[in-house]
Design a protein around this motif. Structure first.
Motif, mmCIF file in Angstrom:
data_model
loop_
_atom_site.group_PDB
_atom_site.id
_atom_site.type_symbol
_atom_site.label_atom_id
_atom_site.label_comp_id
_atom_site.label_asym_id
_atom_site.label_seq_id
_atom_site.Cartn_x
_atom_site.Cartn_y
_atom_site.Cartn_z
ATOM 1 N N ILE A 150 38.030 41.166 34.338
ATOM 2 C CA ILE A 150 38.405 42.334 33.531
ATOM 3 C C ILE A 150 38.057 42.109 32.067
ATOM 4 N N VAL A 151 38.413 40.950 31.548
ATOM 5 C CA VAL A 151 38.083 40.616 30.151
ATOM 6 C C VAL A 151 36.566 40.642 29.957
ATOM 7 N N GLY A 152 35.841 40.073 30.921
ATOM 8 C CA GLY A 152 34.382 40.050 30.833
ATOM 9 C C GLY A 152 33.771 41.438 30.837
ATOM 10 N N TRP A 153 34.280 42.306 31.723
ATOM 11 C CA TRP A 153 33.776 43.680 31.767
ATOM 12 C C TRP A 153 33.982 44.391 30.436
ATOM 13 N N LEU A 154 35.167 44.233 29.867
ATOM 14 C CA LEU A 154 35.479 44.927 28.628
ATOM 15 C C LEU A 154 34.722 44.321 27.442
ATOM 16 N N GLU A 155 34.507 43.020 27.462
ATOM 17 C CA GLU A 155 33.732 42.387 26.387
ATOM 18 C C GLU A 155 32.272 42.827 26.447
ATOM 19 N N GLU A 156 31.727 42.887 27.653
ATOM 20 C CA GLU A 156 30.328 43.313 27.808
ATOM 21 C C GLU A 156 30.167 44.773 27.422
ATOM 22 N N ALA A 157 31.100 45.591 27.857
ATOM 23 C CA ALA A 157 31.165 47.023 27.504
ATOM 24 C C ALA A 157 29.853 47.762 27.763
ATOM 25 N N SER A 158 29.124 47.354 28.819
ATOM 26 C CA SER A 158 27.932 48.093 29.228
ATOM 27 C C SER A 158 28.364 49.262 30.104
ATOM 28 N N TRP A 159 27.415 50.149 30.396
ATOM 29 C CA TRP A 159 27.758 51.300 31.226
ATOM 30 C C TRP A 159 28.291 50.839 32.571
ATOM 31 N N GLN A 160 27.602 49.860 33.205
ATOM 32 C CA GLN A 160 28.002 49.413 34.530
ATOM 33 C C GLN A 160 29.309 48.625 34.513
ATOM 34 N N SER A 161 29.483 47.751 33.503
ATOM 35 C CA SER A 161 30.715 46.950 33.468
ATOM 36 C C SER A 161 31.937 47.832 33.233
ATOM 37 N N LEU A 162 31.796 48.865 32.409
ATOM 38 C CA LEU A 162 32.920 49.781 32.176
ATOM 39 C C LEU A 162 33.158 50.680 33.388
ATOM 40 N N ARG A 163 32.095 50.972 34.108
ATOM 41 C CA ARG A 163 32.266 51.735 35.350
ATOM 42 C C ARG A 163 33.051 50.891 36.356
ATOM 43 N N ASN A 164 32.703 49.617 36.468
ATOM 44 C CA ASN A 164 33.446 48.726 37.373
ATOM 45 C C ASN A 164 34.918 48.639 36.961
ATOM 46 N N PHE A 165 35.137 48.546 35.656
ATOM 47 C CA PHE A 165 36.512 48.475 35.153
ATOM 48 C C PHE A 165 37.288 49.741 35.520
ATOM 49 N N SER A 166 36.673 50.896 35.356
ATOM 50 C CA SER A 166 37.337 52.170 35.661
ATOM 51 C C SER A 166 37.632 52.293 37.150
ATOM 52 N N ILE A 167 36.698 51.821 37.976
ATOM 53 C CA ILE A 167 36.909 51.840 39.421
ATOM 54 C C ILE A 167 38.136 51.008 39.773
ATOM 55 N N LEU A 168 38.229 49.812 39.179
ATOM 56 C CA LEU A 168 39.363 48.937 39.465
ATOM 57 C C LEU A 168 40.678 49.542 38.985
ATOM 58 N N PHE A 169 40.649 50.242 37.865
ATOM 59 C CA PHE A 169 41.879 50.816 37.310
ATOM 60 C C PHE A 169 42.443 51.917 38.207
#
Length: 320
Positions: free
Chosen positions: A130-149
């Motif tokens: 989660i920290v990695g996704w938010l730090e990267e803040a790319s379109w795909q990483s934030l999409r993955n984060f939103s899916i998990l949320f």
């Protein structure tokens, strides 16, 4: 209750017509079908691999996570466990995915399933992810984060999933600039109503004359309420539950709850006869009466209005 996936498949097929007219009955039935399937998968893996080695939670994501499935749905799920034995839980995830496919839930094209190591991790590993996704803040990483949320536990220890959501809230509290990136991610919404007030049909091959209900009407509500839920530390996944939780801090959301309920009913009324997952979101405009077209245009406009208001709230709070 059930001994095989095929038995559950028959039960699903026989029972679906009796629940397809009511959003809440339908989603409660989906939960039961998937819960029974997970039970068989768990028993099978335990017989082959031994007892489950650690506390875990099998959770749903996507429309299932939000308790917003239509008659047809694909698979979106994961496993979080309190331990180190990923191999065991990946095996369980593979068996669950296999069972759900037999029962009637298509495999996720994007592999958002507990059979994929990205969605089957220990609590600590998921927190790092989660920290990695938010730090990267790319379109795909934030999409993955939103899916998990957009997740809720179907089977297992709910506290494990809550720990992941608390980690997300903690990161966002420290890094509020991330809301701007999330909002950009959520803004990719297909336009459903043209400048002259006409419904805009799909132009993609095989979809002409049809409007994509999910992309044009449904996403604005879901995305708007998700960003407000993130901002306000609301861990619930269903949009309707999020609306209730947000009502005290943002009273304006109350006026959109009935619109969202109407949209869910509208989708069921016209797409309950869809024959597969691909078709369940595509509505032939020619099927609609003049009154139905007006109702759909109104619901689309209200969703876009809600999204704009959510964006304004975050701007006023200095998050954008």
């Amino acid at each position: 209750m059930f001994q095989t996936y095929e038995e559950i498949k028959r039960w699903r097929h026989d029972t679906m017509p009796s629940v397809a007219d009511d959003h809440f009955q339908l989603n409660a039935f989906h939960d039961q079908v998937m819960y029974q399937t997970v039970g068989i998968a768990k028993t099978k893996v335990e017989s082959e691999q031994g007892t489950t080695p650690a506390p875990f939670a099998f959770f749903l994501m996507g429309s299932a996570g939000r308790f917003e499935q239509s008659v047809w749905s694909d698979q979106d799920h994961g496993i979080v466990f309190d331990g180190v034995d990923q191999k065991y839980f990946l095996k369980l995830g593979e068996e669950i995915s296999h069972g759900l496919a037999i029962v009637g839930y298509e495999l996720c094209e994007g592999k958002v399933m507990a059979s994929n190591s990205l969605w089957c991790q220990s609590v600590d590993s998921f927190k790092e992810q989660i920290v990695g996704w938010l730090e990267e803040a790319s379109w795909q990483s934030l999409r993955n984060f939103s899916i998990l949320f957009d997740s809720r536990v179907l089977n297992g220890d709910e506290e494990l999933l809550l720990q992941l959501k608390r980690e997300a809230f903690s990161v966002l509290e420290k890094e509020p600039h991330l809301y701007a990136r999330l909002m950009e991610n959520f803004e990719f919404i297909k336009k459903g109503v043209g400048v002259f007030g006409q419904l805009l049909p799909e132009q993609r091959q095989g979809m002409k004359g049809e409007i994509h209900l999910k992309e044009t009407a449904y996403f604005p509500y879901v995305n708007a309420i998700r960003i407000l839920a993130l901002r306000n530390g609301v861990s619930a996944a269903p949009t309707l539950e999020r609306l209730v939780s947000l009502a005290d801090t943002h009273p304006f959301v109350n006026e959109y709850e009935q619109d969202f309920r109407k949209l869910l009913d509208f989708r069921l009324r016209f797409r309950k006869e869809a024959t597969n997952y691909e078709k369940v979101h595509l509505l032939p405009i020619a099927q609609l009466s003049k009154q139905d077209k007006q109702a759909l245009k109104y619901l689309i406009k209200r969703g876009n209005q809600l999204f704009s208001k959510a964006k304004s709230v975050l701007k006023e709070e200095g998050a954008l």
